[in-house]
Design a protein around this motif. Structure first.
Motif, PDB file in Angstrom:
ATOM      1  N   LEU A 167      -4.321   2.502   2.818  1.00 58.56           N
ATOM      2  CA  LEU A 167      -3.798   1.838   4.011  1.00 58.56           C
ATOM      3  C   LEU A 167      -4.791   1.960   5.168  1.00 58.56           C
ATOM      4  CD1 LEU A 167      -1.466   0.398   5.420  1.00 58.56           C
ATOM      5  CD2 LEU A 167      -0.477   2.629   5.925  1.00 58.56           C
ATOM      6  N   ARG A 168      -5.373   3.156   5.324  1.00 55.14           N
ATOM      7  CA  ARG A 168      -6.351   3.371   6.389  1.00 55.14           C
ATOM      8  C   ARG A 168      -7.564   2.471   6.174  1.00 55.14           C
ATOM      9  NH1 ARG A 168      -7.391   8.489   5.544  1.00 55.14           N
ATOM     10  NH2 ARG A 168      -5.316   9.077   6.205  1.00 55.14           N
ATOM     11  N   TYR A 169      -7.988   2.342   4.914  1.00 56.94           N
ATOM     12  CA  TYR A 169      -9.127   1.491   4.593  1.00 56.94           C
ATOM     13  C   TYR A 169      -8.834   0.035   4.945  1.00 56.94           C
ATOM     14  CZ  TYR A 169     -12.198  -1.318   1.627  1.00 56.94           C
ATOM     15  OH  TYR A 169     -13.066  -2.265   1.162  1.00 56.94           O
ATOM     16  N   GLN A 170      -7.621  -0.414   4.606  1.00 53.05           N
ATOM     17  CA  GLN A 170      -7.248  -1.805   4.909  1.00 53.05           C
ATOM     18  C   GLN A 170      -7.245  -2.052   6.417  1.00 53.05           C
ATOM     19  OE1 GLN A 170      -3.198  -2.923   4.253  1.00 53.05           O
ATOM     20  NE2 GLN A 170      -3.718  -4.981   3.606  1.00 53.05           N
ATOM     21  N   GLN A 171      -6.701  -1.095   7.176  1.00 49.36           N
ATOM     22  CA  GLN A 171      -6.658  -1.258   8.629  1.00 49.36           C
ATOM     23  C   GLN A 171      -8.064  -1.283   9.228  1.00 49.36           C
ATOM     24  OE1 GLN A 171      -4.158   2.064   9.534  1.00 49.36           O
ATOM     25  NE2 GLN A 171      -2.247   0.873   9.415  1.00 49.36           N
ATOM     26  N   ILE A 207       0.838  -1.191   0.000  1.00 53.41           N
ATOM     27  CA  ILE A 207       0.000   0.000   0.000  1.00 53.41           C
ATOM     28  C   ILE A 207       0.877   1.246   0.000  1.00 53.41           C
ATOM     29  CG2 ILE A 207      -1.836   1.235   1.201  1.00 53.41           C
ATOM     30  CD1 ILE A 207      -2.726  -1.440   0.142  1.00 53.41           C
ATOM     31  N   GLU A 208       0.736   2.091  -1.015  1.00 54.28           N
ATOM     32  CA  GLU A 208       1.483   3.340  -1.070  1.00 54.28           C
ATOM     33  C   GLU A 208       0.564   4.540  -0.860  1.00 54.28           C
ATOM     34  OE1 GLU A 208       5.118   2.119  -4.038  1.00 54.28           O
ATOM     35  OE2 GLU A 208       3.507   3.347  -4.812  1.00 54.28           O
ATOM     36  N   ASN A 209      -0.735   4.300  -0.865  1.00 53.24           N
ATOM     37  CA  ASN A 209      -1.695   5.389  -0.709  1.00 53.24           C
ATOM     38  C   ASN A 209      -2.187   5.397   0.737  1.00 53.24           C
ATOM     39  OD1 ASN A 209      -4.167   6.834  -0.617  1.00 53.24           O
ATOM     40  ND2 ASN A 209      -4.309   6.678  -2.848  1.00 53.24           N
ATOM     41  N   PRO A 210      -2.036   6.514   1.479  1.00 55.01           N
ATOM     42  CA  PRO A 210      -2.441   6.525   2.885  1.00 55.01           C
ATOM     43  C   PRO A 210      -3.925   6.227   3.092  1.00 55.01           C
ATOM     44  CG  PRO A 210      -1.860   8.739   2.123  1.00 55.01           C
ATOM     45  CD  PRO A 210      -1.424   7.782   1.071  1.00 55.01           C
ATOM     46  N   GLU A 211      -4.780   6.689   2.151  1.00 56.66           N
ATOM     47  CA  GLU A 211      -6.212   6.405   2.278  1.00 56.66           C
ATOM     48  C   GLU A 211      -6.480   4.907   2.130  1.00 56.66           C
ATOM     49  OE1 GLU A 211      -5.081   8.923   0.486  1.00 56.66           O
ATOM     50  OE2 GLU A 211      -5.844  10.588   1.685  1.00 56.66           O
TER      51      GLU A 211
END
Length: 259
Positions: A185-189, A179-183
């Motif tokens: 990454l947040r969605y995955q978490q 994941i290189e996109n912070p949004e």
């Protein structure tokens, strides 16, 4: 290239076919080396700069030749666009469909170019220099071409690699994607936290007062994990250097992680 610059940049083309590196040399002249993904061949360079190349940056868009108004669309081969900056204070912009640069801008700054960034639309470029200034370059569709849509871009990736660039919502793909996109990454978490919460609720609902917590399975193929670790340690290779120091070759035991 020799130790003539500290600014080292390399960049992948958006179609994944080429890796271009700054700071290369060809016949004692400074170049930007083109590495082809197919066989990692290094037969081509971006040439012409008088001093060491400090930065290369691919445009995030893949382009196709712009159709003139009223003309029927002709099938054209898609191409990529790459900007090259150098210590000679000049900037060159290349299209992979042309053998010569699209444009060369001389003496853009008073000192060396340090870094380049394209805008997400693919038509704007920001360039910074060691003299403390920043330049913005604005390109037109007539100069660069028509950018491909995300669907067309994904089709190219699908045809070349068998995989689409787009990240879907399947858990399998998310778990194996960097994941290189912070949004993103947040969605995955959030998805992982949601799944863990639901699992906890389900476990609490099925657990009765007499049930006991399940034990972690620590046995593989009849051997305990501790025995396997000890056996692996016995297999490790130990050597001694001339001055008497021990050197142990590391072993990978990641497969023993039971999660």
């Amino acid at each position: 290239c020799g130790g003539t610059t500290h600014i080292l940049r390399l960049s992948w083309s958006p179609d994944g076919q080429y890796l271009v590196s700054a700071h290369a040399m060809n016949n004692s002249g400074p170049t930007a080396q083109i590495v082809e993904r197919d066989g990692w061949k290094t037969n081509m360079d971006f040439v012409g700069h008088r001093k060491a190349v400090t930065v290369v940056k691919f445009n995030p868009k893949i382009f196709k030749k712009k159709q003139k108004n009223g003309s029927s669309p002709k099938p054209s081969c898609p191409y990529c666009c790459c900007a090259v900056g150098s210590k000679d204070r000049s900037l060159s912009v290349w299209l992979t469909s042309l053998k010569r640069p699209l444009v060369v801008i001389h003496d853009l700054f008073d000192k060396s170019i340090m870094d380049i960034s394209w805008t997400l639309t693919g038509l704007g470029m920001v360039v910074c220099s060691m003299d403390g200034t920043v330049a913005y370059l604005d390109f037109s569709l007539d100069e660069l071409g028509d950018p491909l849509s995300e669907e067309e871009k994904n089709t190219i990736h699908q045809n070349i690699y068998g995989k689409s660039l787009a990240i879907t919502n399947t858990e399998v793909q998310l778990s194996t994607t960097i994941i290189e996109n912070p949004e993103m990454l947040r969605y995955q978490q959030e998805r992982q936290n949601y799944a863990q919460t639901n699992a906890g609720v389900a476990a609490a609902a099925t657990t009765g007062p007499e049930s006991t917590a399940p034990k972690v399975n620590s046995v593989m193929n009849g051997e305990s994990l501790e025995d396997i670790r000890k056996n692996l340690l016995k297999k490790q290779v130990e050597t001694r250097t001339a001055d008497g120091r021990r050197r142990i070759t590391p072993l990978c035991i990641a497969q023993l992680d039971t999660g």
